[in-house]
Design a protein around this motif. Structure first.
Motif, PDB file in Angstrom:
ATOM      1  N   UNK A  91      17.101  15.289   7.363  1.00 16.38           N
ATOM      2  CA  UNK A  91      17.468  15.794   8.697  1.00 16.38           C
ATOM      3  C   UNK A  91      18.642  16.768   8.603  1.00 16.38           C
ATOM      4  N   UNK A  92      19.616  16.468   7.779  1.00 17.20           N
ATOM      5  CA  UNK A  92      20.755  17.376   7.608  1.00 17.20           C
ATOM      6  C   UNK A  92      20.295  18.724   7.067  1.00 17.20           C
ATOM      7  N   UNK A  93      19.278  18.707   6.212  1.00 19.68           N
ATOM      8  CA  UNK A  93      18.787  19.966   5.643  1.00 19.68           C
ATOM      9  C   UNK A  93      18.060  20.817   6.693  1.00 19.68           C
ATOM     10  N   UNK A  94      17.600  20.193   7.764  1.00 23.58           N
ATOM     11  CA  UNK A  94      17.007  20.958   8.868  1.00 23.58           C
ATOM     12  C   UNK A  94      18.093  21.696   9.645  1.00 23.58           C
ATOM     13  N   UNK A  95      19.267  21.093   9.720  1.00 18.99           N
ATOM     14  CA  UNK A  95      20.389  21.688  10.436  1.00 18.99           C
ATOM     15  C   UNK A  95      21.124  22.690   9.554  1.00 18.99           C
ATOM     16  N   UNK A  96      21.230  22.363   8.271  1.00 16.78           N
ATOM     17  CA  UNK A  96      21.942  23.211   7.308  1.00 16.78           C
ATOM     18  C   UNK A  96      20.980  23.625   6.196  1.00 16.78           C
ATOM     19  N   UNK A  97      20.146  24.643   6.456  1.00 17.41           N
ATOM     20  CA  UNK A  97      19.145  25.059   5.463  1.00 17.41           C
ATOM     21  C   UNK A  97      19.798  25.542   4.167  1.00 17.41           C
ATOM     22  N   UNK A  98      19.013  25.623   3.102  1.00 15.92           N
ATOM     23  CA  UNK A  98      17.572  25.420   3.042  1.00 15.92           C
ATOM     24  C   UNK A  98      17.207  23.937   3.170  1.00 15.92           C
ATOM     25  N   UNK A  99      16.004  23.684   3.646  1.00 17.41           N
ATOM     26  CA  UNK A  99      15.561  22.320   3.832  1.00 17.41           C
ATOM     27  C   UNK A  99      15.370  21.633   2.479  1.00 17.41           C
ATOM     28  N   UNK A 100      15.333  20.319   2.515  1.00 20.47           N
ATOM     29  CA  UNK A 100      15.147  19.535   1.284  1.00 20.47           C
ATOM     30  C   UNK A 100      13.843  19.922   0.592  1.00 20.47           C
ATOM     31  N   UNK A 101      12.777  20.072   1.373  1.00 18.76           N
ATOM     32  CA  UNK A 101      11.485  20.415   0.782  1.00 18.76           C
ATOM     33  C   UNK A 101      11.509  21.840   0.212  1.00 18.76           C
ATOM     34  N   UNK A 102      12.199  22.750   0.873  1.00 20.57           N
ATOM     35  CA  UNK A 102      12.309  24.112   0.343  1.00 20.57           C
ATOM     36  C   UNK A 102      13.050  24.102  -0.991  1.00 20.57           C
ATOM     37  N   UNK A 103      14.117  23.326  -1.087  1.00 15.17           N
ATOM     38  CA  UNK A 103      14.868  23.244  -2.347  1.00 15.17           C
ATOM     39  C   UNK A 103      13.979  22.727  -3.472  1.00 15.17           C
ATOM     40  N   UNK A 104      13.181  21.723  -3.153  1.00 12.21           N
ATOM     41  CA  UNK A 104      12.264  21.172  -4.160  1.00 12.21           C
ATOM     42  C   UNK A 104      11.218  22.213  -4.549  1.00 12.21           C
ATOM     43  N   UNK A 105      10.675  22.907  -3.555  1.00 11.21           N
ATOM     44  CA  UNK A 105       9.652  23.926  -3.821  1.00 11.21           C
ATOM     45  C   UNK A 105      10.201  25.057  -4.679  1.00 11.21           C
ATOM     46  N   UNK A 114       8.171  34.102   3.217  1.00 15.51           N
ATOM     47  CA  UNK A 114       8.634  33.603   4.518  1.00 15.51           C
ATOM     48  C   UNK A 114       7.714  32.522   5.088  1.00 15.51           C
ATOM     49  N   UNK A 115       6.391  32.705   4.960  1.00 12.70           N
ATOM     50  CA  UNK A 115       5.484  31.691   5.507  1.00 12.70           C
ATOM     51  C   UNK A 115       5.620  30.365   4.770  1.00 12.70           C
ATOM     52  N   UNK A 116       5.952  30.427   3.483  1.00 11.29           N
ATOM     53  CA  UNK A 116       6.141  29.200   2.705  1.00 11.29           C
ATOM     54  C   UNK A 116       7.430  28.485   3.114  1.00 11.29           C
ATOM     55  N   UNK A 117       8.465  29.260   3.410  1.00  6.75           N
ATOM     56  CA  UNK A 117       9.723  28.667   3.890  1.00  6.75           C
ATOM     57  C   UNK A 117       9.475  27.963   5.226  1.00  6.75           C
ATOM     58  N   UNK A 118       8.728  28.594   6.110  1.00 11.49           N
ATOM     59  CA  UNK A 118       8.394  27.966   7.396  1.00 11.49           C
ATOM     60  C   UNK A 118       7.583  26.690   7.171  1.00 11.49           C
ATOM     61  N   UNK A 119       6.667  26.740   6.241  1.00 14.66           N
ATOM     62  CA  UNK A 119       5.843  25.569   5.920  1.00 14.66           C
ATOM     63  C   UNK A 119       6.711  24.428   5.389  1.00 14.66           C
ATOM     64  N   UNK A 120       7.660  24.742   4.496  1.00  9.45           N
ATOM     65  CA  UNK A 120       8.519  23.692   3.940  1.00  9.45           C
ATOM     66  C   UNK A 120       9.378  23.064   5.033  1.00  9.45           C
ATOM     67  N   UNK A 121       9.727  23.835   6.037  1.00  9.93           N
ATOM     68  CA  UNK A 121      10.493  23.288   7.168  1.00  9.93           C
ATOM     69  C   UNK A 121       9.645  22.266   7.927  1.00  9.93           C
ATOM     70  N   UNK A 122       8.372  22.603   8.181  1.00 12.29           N
ATOM     71  CA  UNK A 122       7.482  21.655   8.875  1.00 12.29           C
ATOM     72  C   UNK A 122       7.279  20.396   8.036  1.00 12.29           C
ATOM     73  N   UNK A 124       9.376  19.135   5.938  1.00 12.79           N
ATOM     74  CA  UNK A 124      10.629  18.372   6.030  1.00 12.79           C
ATOM     75  C   UNK A 124      10.641  17.526   7.301  1.00 12.79           C
ATOM     76  N   UNK A 125      10.150  18.092   8.415  1.00 15.46           N
ATOM     77  CA  UNK A 125      10.030  17.317   9.658  1.00 15.46           C
ATOM     78  C   UNK A 125       9.087  16.128   9.458  1.00 15.46           C
ATOM     79  N   UNK A 126       7.988  16.339   8.759  1.00 11.77           N
ATOM     80  CA  UNK A 126       7.040  15.249   8.501  1.00 11.77           C
ATOM     81  C   UNK A 126       7.734  14.129   7.726  1.00 11.77           C
ATOM     82  N   UNK A 127       8.486  14.496   6.698  1.00  6.99           N
ATOM     83  CA  UNK A 127       9.186  13.476   5.919  1.00  6.99           C
ATOM     84  C   UNK A 127      10.238  12.756   6.761  1.00  6.99           C
ATOM     85  N   UNK A 128      10.891  13.470   7.658  1.00  3.44           N
ATOM     86  CA  UNK A 128      11.837  12.799   8.560  1.00  3.44           C
ATOM     87  C   UNK A 128      11.104  11.739   9.383  1.00  3.44           C
ATOM     88  N   UNK A 129       9.936  12.095   9.905  1.00  5.39           N
ATOM     89  CA  UNK A 129       9.137  11.126  10.653  1.00  5.39           C
ATOM     90  C   UNK A 129       8.745   9.942   9.798  1.00  5.39           C
TER      91      UNK A 129
END
Length: 183
Positions: A91-105, A114-122, A124-129
């Motif tokens: 959740x913190x990575x959503x507020x302070x990018x890059x997201x956790x999933x983007x860092x892993x990717x 850019x589309x991949x960065x947007x995808x990694x953000x989504x 990250x939301x799934x993992x938060x859920x």
């Protein structure tokens, strides 16, 4: 030596619910708290990141409570603590990018489009859920389920659910990549 500590931490973390379940009734909870202390120390020695040091402190607090009150409940709260920490990281990575999933990717694909960065953000939301749901179930099993149900959920079902999320995400990622292959 650092890789050994990390490997030992991962192995003990994965086996934790089973070990606690098998040991309950055979050993007092205050003695089982030693395992949680070992996990906390291994976590602290394996990182310099403040959030993981906080997680180690939380594990030590749970171990201390289990020792002080000779009660298994604090030991059974550890999986909920892990989910809370993972939720905080993602959740913190959503507020302070890059997201956790983007860092892993970016470990395997440093130049993400850019589309991949947007995808990694989504994702990250799934993992938060996932961490919210899994953490709530870990908490519920600690408070209201039998030791066996707690161990089966936290030592098997939770890992299966995580594997399903990974697998579904991988399948979706393949479709997203295929759809953007021409870009």
């Amino acid at each position: 030596m650092g890789r050994l500590r990390v490997g030992l931490f991962i192995a003990l973390s994965l086996a934790y619910p089973l070990v606690v379940y098998l040991a309950l009734g055979r050993f007092e909870p205050r003695w089982l708290a030693v395992l949680l202390c070992v996990l906390a120390v291994l976590r602290a020695l394996s990182t310099r990141q403040p959030v993981w040091l906080v997680a180690a402190a939380g594990a030590l607090l749970l171990a201390g409570l289990a020792t002080l009150f000779n009660d298994a409940l604090p030991l059974k709260l550890y999986p909920a603590l892990v989910n809370a920490v993972m939720l905080a990281v993602f959740a913190a990575s959503l507020v302070f990018p890059p997201t956790a999933v983007e860092r892993i990717a970016r470990l395997t694909e440093p130049d993400l489009p850019a589309h991949a960065v947007a995808y990694t953000r989504r994702v990250t939301w799934v993992w938060c859920g996932f961490f919210v749901i899994n953490g709530a179930l870990a908490l519920a099993t600690a408070f209201w389920a039998t030791d066996r149900v707690w161990a089966v959920y936290n030592g098997l079902v939770a890992y299966l659910m995580m594997a399903i999320v990974f697998a579904v995400e991988w399948l979706v990622r393949q479709r997203v990549k295929a759809a953007h292959a021409h870009d």
